[in-house]
Design a protein around this motif. Structure first.
Motif, PDB file in Angstrom:
ATOM      1  N   ALA A 161       0.710  -1.194  -0.052  1.00 61.65           N
ATOM      2  CA  ALA A 161       0.009   0.005  -0.021  1.00 61.65           C
ATOM      3  C   ALA A 161       1.099   1.311   0.027  1.00 61.65           C
ATOM      4  O   ALA A 161       0.581   2.244  -0.706  1.00 61.65           O
ATOM      5  N   VAL A 162       2.041   1.029   0.740  1.00 62.42           N
ATOM      6  CA  VAL A 162       2.931   2.285   0.736  1.00 62.42           C
ATOM      7  C   VAL A 162       3.371   2.558  -0.563  1.00 62.42           C
ATOM      8  O   VAL A 162       3.692   3.623  -1.035  1.00 62.42           O
ATOM      9  N   LEU A 163       3.992   1.314  -1.187  1.00 62.70           N
ATOM     10  CA  LEU A 163       4.626   1.494  -2.265  1.00 62.70           C
ATOM     11  C   LEU A 163       3.794   2.021  -3.455  1.00 62.70           C
ATOM     12  O   LEU A 163       4.091   2.915  -4.346  1.00 62.70           O
ATOM     13  N   ASP A 168       4.408   8.090   3.031  1.00 62.34           N
ATOM     14  CA  ASP A 168       5.588   8.576   3.543  1.00 62.34           C
ATOM     15  C   ASP A 168       6.632   7.285   3.478  1.00 62.34           C
ATOM     16  O   ASP A 168       6.219   6.130   4.188  1.00 62.34           O
ATOM     17  N   LYS A 169       7.757   7.533   3.133  1.00 60.17           N
ATOM     18  CA  LYS A 169       8.728   6.395   2.555  1.00 60.17           C
ATOM     19  C   LYS A 169       9.143   5.847   4.165  1.00 60.17           C
ATOM     20  O   LYS A 169       9.799   4.747   4.167  1.00 60.17           O
ATOM     21  N   SER A 170       9.212   6.658   5.175  1.00 63.86           N
ATOM     22  CA  SER A 170       9.927   6.334   6.590  1.00 63.86           C
ATOM     23  C   SER A 170       8.839   5.034   6.842  1.00 63.86           C
ATOM     24  O   SER A 170       9.465   4.403   7.771  1.00 63.86           O
ATOM     25  N   ILE A 171       7.706   5.059   6.427  1.00 64.66           N
ATOM     26  CA  ILE A 171       7.098   3.911   6.727  1.00 64.66           C
ATOM     27  C   ILE A 171       7.672   2.464   6.560  1.00 64.66           C
ATOM     28  O   ILE A 171       7.553   1.480   7.143  1.00 64.66           O
ATOM     29  N   LEU A 172       8.359   2.683   5.485  1.00 67.16           N
ATOM     30  CA  LEU A 172       9.008   1.570   4.658  1.00 67.16           C
ATOM     31  C   LEU A 172       9.899   0.940   5.653  1.00 67.16           C
ATOM     32  O   LEU A 172      10.315  -0.166   5.938  1.00 67.16           O
ATOM     33  N   ASP A 173      10.776   2.272   6.095  1.00 62.25           N
ATOM     34  CA  ASP A 173      11.982   1.853   7.403  1.00 62.25           C
ATOM     35  C   ASP A 173      11.283   1.046   8.325  1.00 62.25           C
ATOM     36  O   ASP A 173      12.015   0.227   8.975  1.00 62.25           O
ATOM     37  N   GLU A 235      16.682  -3.244   0.910  1.00 61.03           N
ATOM     38  CA  GLU A 235      17.307  -1.721   0.549  1.00 61.03           C
ATOM     39  C   GLU A 235      17.697  -1.687  -0.843  1.00 61.03           C
ATOM     40  O   GLU A 235      17.164  -0.648  -1.437  1.00 61.03           O
ATOM     41  N   GLU A 236      18.338  -2.741  -1.140  1.00 61.33           N
ATOM     42  CA  GLU A 236      19.021  -2.653  -2.553  1.00 61.33           C
ATOM     43  C   GLU A 236      17.787  -2.465  -3.662  1.00 61.33           C
ATOM     44  O   GLU A 236      17.953  -2.077  -4.682  1.00 61.33           O
ATOM     45  N   ARG A 237      16.762  -3.423  -3.221  1.00 60.21           N
ATOM     46  CA  ARG A 237      15.650  -3.211  -4.367  1.00 60.21           C
ATOM     47  C   ARG A 237      14.443  -2.313  -3.952  1.00 60.21           C
ATOM     48  O   ARG A 237      13.455  -2.265  -4.705  1.00 60.21           O
ATOM     49  N   ARG A 238      14.752  -1.268  -3.146  1.00 63.11           N
ATOM     50  CA  ARG A 238      13.488  -0.420  -2.787  1.00 63.11           C
ATOM     51  C   ARG A 238      13.259   0.658  -4.007  1.00 63.11           C
ATOM     52  O   ARG A 238      11.979   0.493  -4.254  1.00 63.11           O
ATOM     53  N   GLU A 239      14.145   0.860  -4.973  1.00 64.47           N
ATOM     54  CA  GLU A 239      13.837   1.854  -5.514  1.00 64.47           C
ATOM     55  C   GLU A 239      13.112   1.213  -6.775  1.00 64.47           C
ATOM     56  O   GLU A 239      12.126   1.719  -7.299  1.00 64.47           O
ATOM     57  N   LEU A 242       9.686   0.698  -5.741  1.00 64.05           N
ATOM     58  CA  LEU A 242       8.686   1.846  -5.683  1.00 64.05           C
ATOM     59  C   LEU A 242       8.450   2.192  -7.205  1.00 64.05           C
ATOM     60  O   LEU A 242       7.303   2.682  -6.966  1.00 64.05           O
ATOM     61  N   SER A 243       9.232   1.840  -7.895  1.00 63.09           N
ATOM     62  CA  SER A 243       8.856   2.387  -9.245  1.00 63.09           C
ATOM     63  C   SER A 243       7.500   1.297  -9.759  1.00 63.09           C
ATOM     64  O   SER A 243       6.782   1.774 -10.570  1.00 63.09           O
ATOM     65  N   ALA A 244       7.902  -0.067  -9.202  1.00 63.54           N
ATOM     66  CA  ALA A 244       6.834  -1.173  -9.698  1.00 63.54           C
ATOM     67  C   ALA A 244       5.626  -0.860  -8.789  1.00 63.54           C
ATOM     68  O   ALA A 244       4.477  -1.251  -9.359  1.00 63.54           O
ATOM     69  N   GLY A 245       5.585  -0.074  -7.646  1.00 64.48           N
ATOM     70  CA  GLY A 245       4.491   0.133  -6.804  1.00 64.48           C
ATOM     71  C   GLY A 245       4.172  -1.243  -6.142  1.00 64.48           C
ATOM     72  O   GLY A 245       3.093  -1.294  -5.595  1.00 64.48           O
ATOM     73  N   ILE A 246       5.135  -2.126  -6.043  1.00 62.94           N
ATOM     74  CA  ILE A 246       4.768  -3.521  -5.586  1.00 62.94           C
ATOM     75  C   ILE A 246       6.069  -4.013  -4.897  1.00 62.94           C
ATOM     76  O   ILE A 246       6.988  -3.796  -5.471  1.00 62.94           O
ATOM     77  N   SER A 247       5.842  -4.968  -4.134  1.00 63.75           N
ATOM     78  CA  SER A 247       7.017  -5.641  -3.413  1.00 63.75           C
ATOM     79  C   SER A 247       7.444  -6.643  -4.442  1.00 63.75           C
ATOM     80  O   SER A 247       6.831  -7.808  -4.552  1.00 63.75           O
TER      81      SER A 247
END
Ligand SMILES: Nc1ncnc2c1ncn2[C@@H]1O[C@H](COP(=O)(O)OP(=O)(O)OP(=O)(O)O)[C@@H](O)[C@H]1O
Length: 364
Positions: A161-163, A168-173, A235-239, A242-247
């Motif tokens: 949902a965050v992606l 707020d990206k800090s939620i991902l942290d 972490e490495e795959r976060r970008e 984010l662009s895909a909008g999904i894990s």
């Protein structure tokens, strides 16, 4: 544990009656589309409070009805009665009249293992279906695994949902350590479980199909063995996430495959060999369940023997796992009398009605 009676109400095309099923082996004989599978589905409903056909609860109600129920009386159990009902869009599980908080409570009471056409999807279907099978397999005897799986899915849903919404990206942290923790627990168990499963499955396949060296290969999505490594992976795959909008990575992307002496087997296997893979997955599941719990399951076998040639059928019957009760469906032209034992109950199913063919049966 065995079932003594099944009573259904507005359950697909089944007539609203109670059927006496006090026997170790029960044969349901009938033409196509008469209600044999619906009968097995009703029993399965009392075991998992869900259908094995992957349909929504509402679709199980008889056409024109909204509510339905299935109820069994039990023998060889601490409990006497299970009632699963769907009323006003809500599913309720009653165990000895007391409402269960979680349907997983049923797993401890009435474990059924179903063999059905849809099982072919575990071999020839999507990776998701194979994951589903191995998750179900582990959950049958490992409630902690089921809890971790549910927790993982919950965190994954929040993360997605965050992606998706660019919150707020800090939620991902905050979410990633949880995802990594639950994910790693699943991975560890999947690794071990695939290895143990293969030890049962490989020899079974060799006995029935005459092909040795078959194993289940588990390929995790994260190449990580520690929490730190899993976090670094995320972490490495976060970008990319984010662009895909999904894990894009994690246990929800893990893969299982069937191999022979290390090479992929299912892709090259014939239809018959694949069918046997699917069938023996269920037999291995029943064996593993008994090994891990010391209890025997109830088997629901839908048209299983029909698809095998006589020699494979004979070998399959040789490797049948220990069971407390088994239900088999047959077409009328099948030689089911050949498999009938002196205490087997035979019913014919026609237009949703179940007819007793056991005329010599005394009072129960
Ligand atoms: N929700 C429903 N309400 C009423 N009837 C239904 C419902 N769902 C399925 N049916 C009916 O149930 C019958 C199918 O029964 P079932 O799937 O148990 O077949 P079967 O006897 O196992 O035969 P097969 O060997 O073909 O699988 C069909 O006649 C279908 O119309």
């Amino acid at each position: 544990m065995a079932f003594k009676t099944l009573r259904t109400a507005s359950f697909r095309n089944l007539s609203d009656t109670e059927v006496d099923i006090r026997a170790k082996d029960i044969f349901l004989v009938g033409e196509n589309g008469q209600g044999k599978t619906n009968f097995l589905e009703a029993l399965y409903f009392c075991s998992y409070a869900a259908s094995f056909r992957g349909v929504r609860d509402g679709d199980v109600a008889c056409t024109g009805e909204k509510d339905f129920s299935a109820e069994v009386k039990l023998s060889g159990s601490l409990y006497e009665n299970i009632l699963v009902k769907f009323e006003k869009g809500k599913k309720i599980v009653l165990i000895d009249g007391k409402q269960a908080e979680d349907r997983k409570e049923l797993l401890e009471i009435s474990p059924c293992i179903v063999f059905c056409h849809e099982d072919m999807e575990f071999v020839a279907g999507t990776p998701e279906r194979r994951r589903w099978f191995f998750d179900q397999n582990q959950s049958l005897y490992d409630p902690v695994y089921l809890d971790d799986l549910r927790r993982y899915r919950k965190v994954l849903k929040s993360r997605n949902a965050v992606l998706r919404d660019g919150q707020d990206k800090s939620i991902l942290d905050a979410l990633d350590p949880q995802l990594a923790t639950y994910g790693l627990r699943l991975m560890e168990k999947r690794e071990e479980s695939a290895r143990r499963f293969s030890e049962t499955f490989g020899p079974l396949y060799e006995t029935v199909a005459g092909i040795g060296g078959i194993a289940v290969r588990y390929t995790p999505s994260w190449k990580a063995a520690t929490l730190g490594a899993a976090m670094a992976f995320l972490e490495e795959r976060r970008e990319a996430d984010l662009s895909a909008g999904i894990s894009l990575s994690g246990p929800h992307r893990d893969r299982y495959s069937f191999t022979r002496t290390g090479a992929d087997f299912s892709a090259k296997a014939s239809t018959g060999q694949r069918r046997l893979l699917a069938l023996l997955l269920r037999i291995a599941q029943a064996c593993r369940f008994s090994e891990m719990t010391g209890r025997n399951p109830v088997l629901l076998l839908d048209d299983v023997l029909l698809e095998l040639d006589p020699e494979k059928r004979r070998r399959l019957l040789e490797v049948m796992p220990g069971y407390d009760q088994a239900f088999y469906t047959f077409l009328p032209e099948e030689p089911y009398e050949r498999y009938r034992k002196s205490d087997t109950l035979v019913y014919t199913v026609q237009g949703g009605q179940v007819f007793d063919q056991n005329t010599d049966r005394g009072d129960p």
